[in-house]
Design a protein around this motif. Sequence first.
Motif, PDB file in Angstrom:
ATOM      1  N   TYR A  33      82.273  35.612  65.403  1.00 26.91           N
ATOM      2  CA  TYR A  33      83.596  35.366  65.977  1.00 26.91           C
ATOM      3  C   TYR A  33      83.505  34.332  67.107  1.00 26.91           C
ATOM      4  O   TYR A  33      82.522  34.303  67.850  1.00 26.91           O
ATOM      5  CB  TYR A  33      84.158  36.652  66.593  1.00 26.91           C
ATOM      6  N   VAL A 100      84.458  42.557  57.085  1.00 25.99           N
ATOM      7  CA  VAL A 100      84.706  42.934  58.477  1.00 25.99           C
ATOM      8  C   VAL A 100      85.573  44.187  58.475  1.00 25.99           C
ATOM      9  O   VAL A 100      86.612  44.229  57.843  1.00 25.99           O
ATOM     10  CB  VAL A 100      85.406  41.792  59.229  1.00 25.99           C
ATOM     11  N   VAL A 101      85.154  45.224  59.149  1.00 22.42           N
ATOM     12  CA  VAL A 101      85.920  46.462  59.185  1.00 22.42           C
ATOM     13  C   VAL A 101      86.401  46.736  60.597  1.00 22.42           C
ATOM     14  O   VAL A 101      85.799  46.289  61.578  1.00 22.42           O
ATOM     15  CB  VAL A 101      85.087  47.654  58.672  1.00 22.42           C
ATOM     16  N   SER A 102      87.453  47.498  60.712  1.00 22.28           N
ATOM     17  CA  SER A 102      88.074  47.688  62.019  1.00 22.28           C
ATOM     18  C   SER A 102      87.158  48.420  62.983  1.00 22.28           C
ATOM     19  O   SER A 102      87.234  48.230  64.187  1.00 22.28           O
ATOM     20  CB  SER A 102      89.399  48.435  61.868  1.00 22.28           C
ATOM     21  N   ALA A 103      86.271  49.275  62.467  1.00 22.72           N
ATOM     22  CA  ALA A 103      85.429  50.064  63.373  1.00 22.72           C
ATOM     23  C   ALA A 103      84.150  49.340  63.760  1.00 22.72           C
ATOM     24  O   ALA A 103      83.350  49.866  64.521  1.00 22.72           O
ATOM     25  CB  ALA A 103      85.082  51.399  62.716  1.00 22.72           C
ATOM     26  N   ASP A 104      83.953  48.130  63.238  1.00 25.08           N
ATOM     27  CA  ASP A 104      82.748  47.376  63.579  1.00 25.08           C
ATOM     28  C   ASP A 104      82.660  47.134  65.075  1.00 25.08           C
ATOM     29  O   ASP A 104      83.620  46.661  65.691  1.00 25.08           O
ATOM     30  CB  ASP A 104      82.810  46.003  62.896  1.00 25.08           C
ATOM     31  N   THR A 105      81.507  47.405  65.648  1.00 24.02           N
ATOM     32  CA  THR A 105      81.291  47.080  67.052  1.00 24.02           C
ATOM     33  C   THR A 105      80.946  45.607  67.171  1.00 24.02           C
ATOM     34  O   THR A 105      80.051  45.115  66.474  1.00 24.02           O
ATOM     35  CB  THR A 105      80.145  47.917  67.624  1.00 24.02           C
ATOM     36  N   GLN A 106      81.647  44.918  68.039  1.00 27.65           N
ATOM     37  CA  GLN A 106      81.347  43.506  68.279  1.00 27.65           C
ATOM     38  C   GLN A 106      80.413  43.370  69.472  1.00 27.65           C
ATOM     39  O   GLN A 106      80.636  43.976  70.514  1.00 27.65           O
ATOM     40  CB  GLN A 106      82.635  42.721  68.530  1.00 27.65           C
TER      41      GLN A 106
ATOM     42  N   SER B  32      90.808  51.758  65.346  1.00 25.85           N
ATOM     43  CA  SER B  32      89.652  52.140  66.153  1.00 25.85           C
ATOM     44  C   SER B  32      89.945  51.664  67.577  1.00 25.85           C
ATOM     45  O   SER B  32      90.595  50.637  67.780  1.00 25.85           O
ATOM     46  CB  SER B  32      88.381  51.475  65.635  1.00 25.85           C
ATOM     47  N   PHE B  34      88.469  50.942  71.654  1.00 23.95           N
ATOM     48  CA  PHE B  34      87.267  50.509  72.345  1.00 23.95           C
ATOM     49  C   PHE B  34      87.548  50.337  73.845  1.00 23.95           C
ATOM     50  O   PHE B  34      88.663  50.007  74.241  1.00 23.95           O
ATOM     51  CB  PHE B  34      86.791  49.141  71.821  1.00 23.95           C
ATOM     52  N   TYR B  36      85.656  47.923  76.700  1.00 22.29           N
ATOM     53  CA  TYR B  36      84.646  46.919  77.011  1.00 22.29           C
ATOM     54  C   TYR B  36      84.586  46.720  78.522  1.00 22.29           C
ATOM     55  O   TYR B  36      85.591  46.879  79.227  1.00 22.29           O
ATOM     56  CB  TYR B  36      84.981  45.569  76.371  1.00 22.29           C
ATOM     57  N   LYS B  49      83.409  53.686  72.197  1.00 24.02           N
ATOM     58  CA  LYS B  49      84.435  53.533  71.172  1.00 24.02           C
ATOM     59  C   LYS B  49      84.731  54.865  70.519  1.00 24.02           C
ATOM     60  O   LYS B  49      83.942  55.816  70.616  1.00 24.02           O
ATOM     61  CB  LYS B  49      84.016  52.497  70.131  1.00 24.02           C
ATOM     62  N   THR B  51      86.702  56.177  66.699  1.00 25.32           N
ATOM     63  CA  THR B  51      87.256  55.636  65.456  1.00 25.32           C
ATOM     64  C   THR B  51      88.324  56.508  64.825  1.00 25.32           C
ATOM     65  O   THR B  51      88.997  56.078  63.879  1.00 25.32           O
ATOM     66  CB  THR B  51      86.146  55.380  64.422  1.00 25.32           C
ATOM     67  N   SER B  93      91.345  47.922  67.226  1.00 24.02           N
ATOM     68  CA  SER B  93      91.100  47.107  66.050  1.00 24.02           C
ATOM     69  C   SER B  93      91.674  47.853  64.860  1.00 24.02           C
ATOM     70  O   SER B  93      91.256  48.970  64.566  1.00 24.02           O
ATOM     71  CB  SER B  93      89.607  46.856  65.860  1.00 24.02           C
ATOM     72  N   GLU B  94      92.658  47.243  64.212  1.00 30.38           N
ATOM     73  CA  GLU B  94      93.256  47.866  63.043  1.00 30.38           C
ATOM     74  C   GLU B  94      93.025  47.012  61.810  1.00 30.38           C
ATOM     75  O   GLU B  94      92.625  47.494  60.762  1.00 30.38           O
ATOM     76  CB  GLU B  94      94.749  48.093  63.271  1.00 30.38           C
ATOM     77  N   ALA B  96      90.863  44.302  60.001  1.00 31.30           N
ATOM     78  CA  ALA B  96      89.460  43.933  60.092  1.00 31.30           C
ATOM     79  C   ALA B  96      89.281  42.585  60.782  1.00 31.30           C
ATOM     80  O   ALA B  96      89.858  41.585  60.380  1.00 31.30           O
ATOM     81  CB  ALA B  96      88.856  43.893  58.701  1.00 31.30           C
TER      82      ALA B  96
END
Lengths: 117, 111
Positions: A33, A100-106, B32, B34, B36, B49, B51, B93-94, B96
């Motif tokens: 990203y 890419v999934v919504s629960a992925d930690t960036q 999900s 988060f 930061y 986080k 989910t 994040s909804e 992707a």
Amino acid sequence: DTEVTQTPKHLVMGMTNKKSLKCEQHMGHRAMYWYKQKAKKPPELMFVYSYEKLSINESVPSRFSPECPNSSLLNLHLHALQPEDSALYLCASSLGLAGVVSADTQYFGPGTRLTVL
Amino acid sequence: GNSVTQMEGPVTLSEEAFLTINCTYTATGYPSLFWYVQYPGEGLQLLLKATKADDKGSNKGFEATYRKETTSFHLEKGSVQVSDSAVYFCALSEIAGKSTFGDGTTLTVKP
């Protein structure tokens, strides 16, 4: 290695210059990203790459050109920028193994602080 | 569309005080959530986080519980330290790859 690296740390460029920002990760992540962050503001998404293919472009002006030469590298090519493009540019990566999934930690890099004169 | 609202800052606390930073969200589905943290001159680091509803995320003494009924994800810490001084962002994040961030809350902890 849970690190995303970005170079350079600082960049000053004129409006006619061409420069590139570089981002690298060796975590096996398949999603990468680019974000832009102005002072005292949250990051704004610019581009998302999934499996080296551009999957999201948030209507970013064409003077910003992303490139993903391989799964570990992400570049942002800059040309004819404006002073209002001065900001912190953040790169991030995430697992993205099923797309890419919504629960992925960036995981974010430290950023490149760009000043356009 | 999706949105995240954080309590306005800045927040100034004394060391060992209790911290709460409120975060509420609007989303059409099941995002999900988060938190930061961004230290001066650095990028964002994931703090915790969750989910799904009723999940509790925790890390380094910070906690937040995903409350679907109140659409909230408040950040708490029982005893803050000077080293916790930073900007904290709540995010969801909804879709992707697309995260929606709150405006950030600046926390300053004084010795």
